[in-house]
Design a protein around this motif. Structure first.
Motif, PDB file in Angstrom:
ATOM      1  N   LYS A  45       0.829  -1.214   0.000  1.00 15.18           N
ATOM      2  CA  LYS A  45       0.000   0.000   0.000  1.00 15.18           C
ATOM      3  C   LYS A  45       0.858   1.257   0.000  1.00 15.18           C
ATOM      4  CE  LYS A  45      -4.298  -1.568   0.212  1.00 15.18           C
ATOM      5  NZ  LYS A  45      -5.382  -1.181  -0.743  1.00 15.18           N
ATOM      6  N   LEU A  46       1.881   1.294   0.851  1.00 21.05           N
ATOM      7  CA  LEU A  46       2.727   2.485   0.938  1.00 21.05           C
ATOM      8  C   LEU A  46       3.526   2.689  -0.333  1.00 21.05           C
ATOM      9  CD1 LEU A  46       3.775   4.855   2.579  1.00 21.05           C
ATOM     10  CD2 LEU A  46       5.530   3.341   3.533  1.00 21.05           C
ATOM     11  N   ASP A  47       4.107   1.620  -0.858  1.00 20.74           N
ATOM     12  CA  ASP A  47       4.899   1.744  -2.090  1.00 20.74           C
ATOM     13  C   ASP A  47       4.022   2.116  -3.278  1.00 20.74           C
ATOM     14  OD1 ASP A  47       7.134   1.148  -0.663  1.00 20.74           O
ATOM     15  OD2 ASP A  47       7.429  -0.858  -1.481  1.00 20.74           O
ATOM     16  N   ALA A  48       2.790   1.603  -3.299  1.00 25.17           N
ATOM     17  CA  ALA A  48       1.858   1.954  -4.372  1.00 25.17           C
ATOM     18  C   ALA A  48       1.480   3.431  -4.294  1.00 25.17           C
ATOM     19  CB  ALA A  48       0.615   1.080  -4.296  1.00 25.17           C
ATOM     20  N   TYR A  49       1.282   3.930  -3.092  1.00 23.07           N
ATOM     21  CA  TYR A  49       0.966   5.352  -2.905  1.00 23.07           C
ATOM     22  C   TYR A  49       2.131   6.227  -3.349  1.00 23.07           C
ATOM     23  CZ  TYR A  49       0.161   9.772  -0.466  1.00 23.07           C
ATOM     24  OH  TYR A  49       0.010  11.106  -0.170  1.00 23.07           O
ATOM     25  N   ALA A  50       3.352   5.833  -2.979  1.00 24.83           N
ATOM     26  CA  ALA A  50       4.541   6.591  -3.388  1.00 24.83           C
ATOM     27  C   ALA A  50       4.694   6.579  -4.909  1.00 24.83           C
ATOM     28  CB  ALA A  50       5.788   6.004  -2.728  1.00 24.83           C
ATOM     29  N   SER A  51       4.397   5.437  -5.520  1.00 21.47           N
ATOM     30  CA  SER A  51       4.466   5.325  -6.974  1.00 21.47           C
ATOM     31  C   SER A  51       3.417   6.212  -7.635  1.00 21.47           C
ATOM     32  CB  SER A  51       4.260   3.864  -7.389  1.00 21.47           C
ATOM     33  OG  SER A  51       4.303   3.729  -8.799  1.00 21.47           O
ATOM     34  N   PHE A  52       2.221   6.273  -7.043  1.00 19.98           N
ATOM     35  CA  PHE A  52       1.153   7.127  -7.573  1.00 19.98           C
ATOM     36  C   PHE A  52       1.580   8.595  -7.578  1.00 19.98           C
ATOM     37  CE2 PHE A  52      -2.195  10.054  -6.135  1.00 19.98           C
ATOM     38  CZ  PHE A  52      -2.991  10.095  -7.273  1.00 19.98           C
ATOM     39  N   LEU A  53       2.247   9.035  -6.496  1.00 18.11           N
ATOM     40  CA  LEU A  53       2.695  10.427  -6.429  1.00 18.11           C
ATOM     41  C   LEU A  53       3.708  10.739  -7.521  1.00 18.11           C
ATOM     42  CD1 LEU A  53       3.150  10.949  -2.577  1.00 18.11           C
ATOM     43  CD2 LEU A  53       1.249  11.712  -4.010  1.00 18.11           C
ATOM     44  N   ARG A  54       4.590   9.777  -7.812  1.00 19.13           N
ATOM     45  CA  ARG A  54       5.605  10.013  -8.856  1.00 19.13           C
ATOM     46  C   ARG A  54       4.997   9.955 -10.245  1.00 19.13           C
ATOM     47  NH1 ARG A  54       8.538   6.626  -5.271  1.00 19.13           N
ATOM     48  NH2 ARG A  54       8.065   4.796  -6.553  1.00 19.13           N
ATOM     49  N   GLU A  55       3.966   9.126 -10.431  1.00 17.88           N
ATOM     50  CA  GLU A  55       3.383   8.935 -11.761  1.00 17.88           C
ATOM     51  C   GLU A  55       2.260   9.919 -12.063  1.00 17.88           C
ATOM     52  OE1 GLU A  55       2.089   4.923 -11.686  1.00 17.88           O
ATOM     53  OE2 GLU A  55       4.126   4.066 -11.776  1.00 17.88           O
ATOM     54  N   PHE A  56       1.780  10.625 -11.046  1.00 18.34           N
ATOM     55  CA  PHE A  56       0.666  11.560 -11.244  1.00 18.34           C
ATOM     56  C   PHE A  56       1.065  12.660 -12.236  1.00 18.34           C
ATOM     57  CE2 PHE A  56      -1.880  15.320 -10.068  1.00 18.34           C
ATOM     58  CZ  PHE A  56      -3.149  14.784 -10.222  1.00 18.34           C
ATOM     59  N   GLY A  57       0.295  12.786 -13.313  1.00 19.57           N
ATOM     60  CA  GLY A  57       0.568  13.789 -14.334  1.00 19.57           C
ATOM     61  C   GLY A  57       1.729  13.458 -15.238  1.00 19.57           C
TER      62      GLY A  57
END
Length: 226
Positions: A45-57
């Motif tokens: 969950k945490l790594d997926a959230y961190a990945s989402f922040l980097r991939e956003f936009g």
């Protein structure tokens, strides 16, 4: 631009810049704390959230671009906050000769100095935090890019690292308490009828953020998180 410079040259203008930059930093802290709580949901969950922040936009701006823009804006807010507090302190000191100071003005002067010192510590803390957990330049423990859960779990298993982060969050939240109260004053929200409630908001917010940011490192230190 000239109007902004003229406004910034006044005491009210500087207080407004300090208040707005501080409010932006508090918003970032709240969002960061909420993200940290995902550690309790597990590594994926945490790594997926961190990945989402980097991939956003990423499709429009490129991978990680918006996240770095947010980090740069945060650093600019911190710099503007610190520099303006220093200028404001000097401006107030020049307008108030030392020999005429009473207990209230001395207390205000001490509070201003504490805000400057804690502001510098906040800047140093952000740089160390980015160097350790984002860039991997500072590696007291193993670091692997993108493995956020693994990186923080190994780091916070070391007692001195956890103590450093908890202490720095105490400094940050002490600064935040004074900052929230100053924000209410700058915005003209303070009033004898509601000052008690406004101070309660400042206390609860700062304590809440301190506990929220400290609980994850402490949980890793005491093996409450694997």
């Amino acid at each position: 631009m000239n109007k902004f410079v003229q406004f910034y040259s006044t005491t009210i203008g500087k207080k407004f810049v300090v208040a707005i930059s501080g409010f932006a930093m508090m918003g970032f802290l709240i969002m960061h704390m909420i993200g940290n709580f995902k550690a309790f949901s597990g590594e994926n969950k945490l790594d997926a959230y961190a990945s989402f922040l980097r991939e956003f936009g990423a499709e429009l701006f490129g991978y990680g671009t918006l996240l770095w823009i947010a980090r740069i804006i945060l650093l600019l807010c911190v710099l503007a906050h610190i520099v303006t507090i220093i200028l404001l302190t000097k401006q107030n000191r020049a307008a108030r000769p030392i020999k005429y100071q009473n207990k209230k003005t001395r207390a205000t002067s001490i509070s201003s100095k504490m805000m400057v010192v804690s502001g510098f510590l906040l800047l140093v803390f952000i740089i160390v935090h980015l160097a350790q957990f984002t860039l991997g330049w500072f590696r007291p423990t193993p670091f692997e890019y993108g493995k956020v859960y693994s990186n923080i779990s190994q780091a916070f298993a070391v007692s001195w690292i956890t103590l450093f982060y908890v202490f720095m969050m105490f400094v940050v939240c002490m600064h935040l308490y004074h900052g929230i109260w100053s924000f209410f004053q700058t915005m003209g929200l303070d009033n004898p009828d509601r000052n008690k409630h406004l101070r309660t908001i400042a206390v609860v917010t700062s304590i809440g953020l301190f506990i929220g940011f400290s609980i994850v490192p402490i949980a890793f230190l005491f093996r409450l998180l694997s």
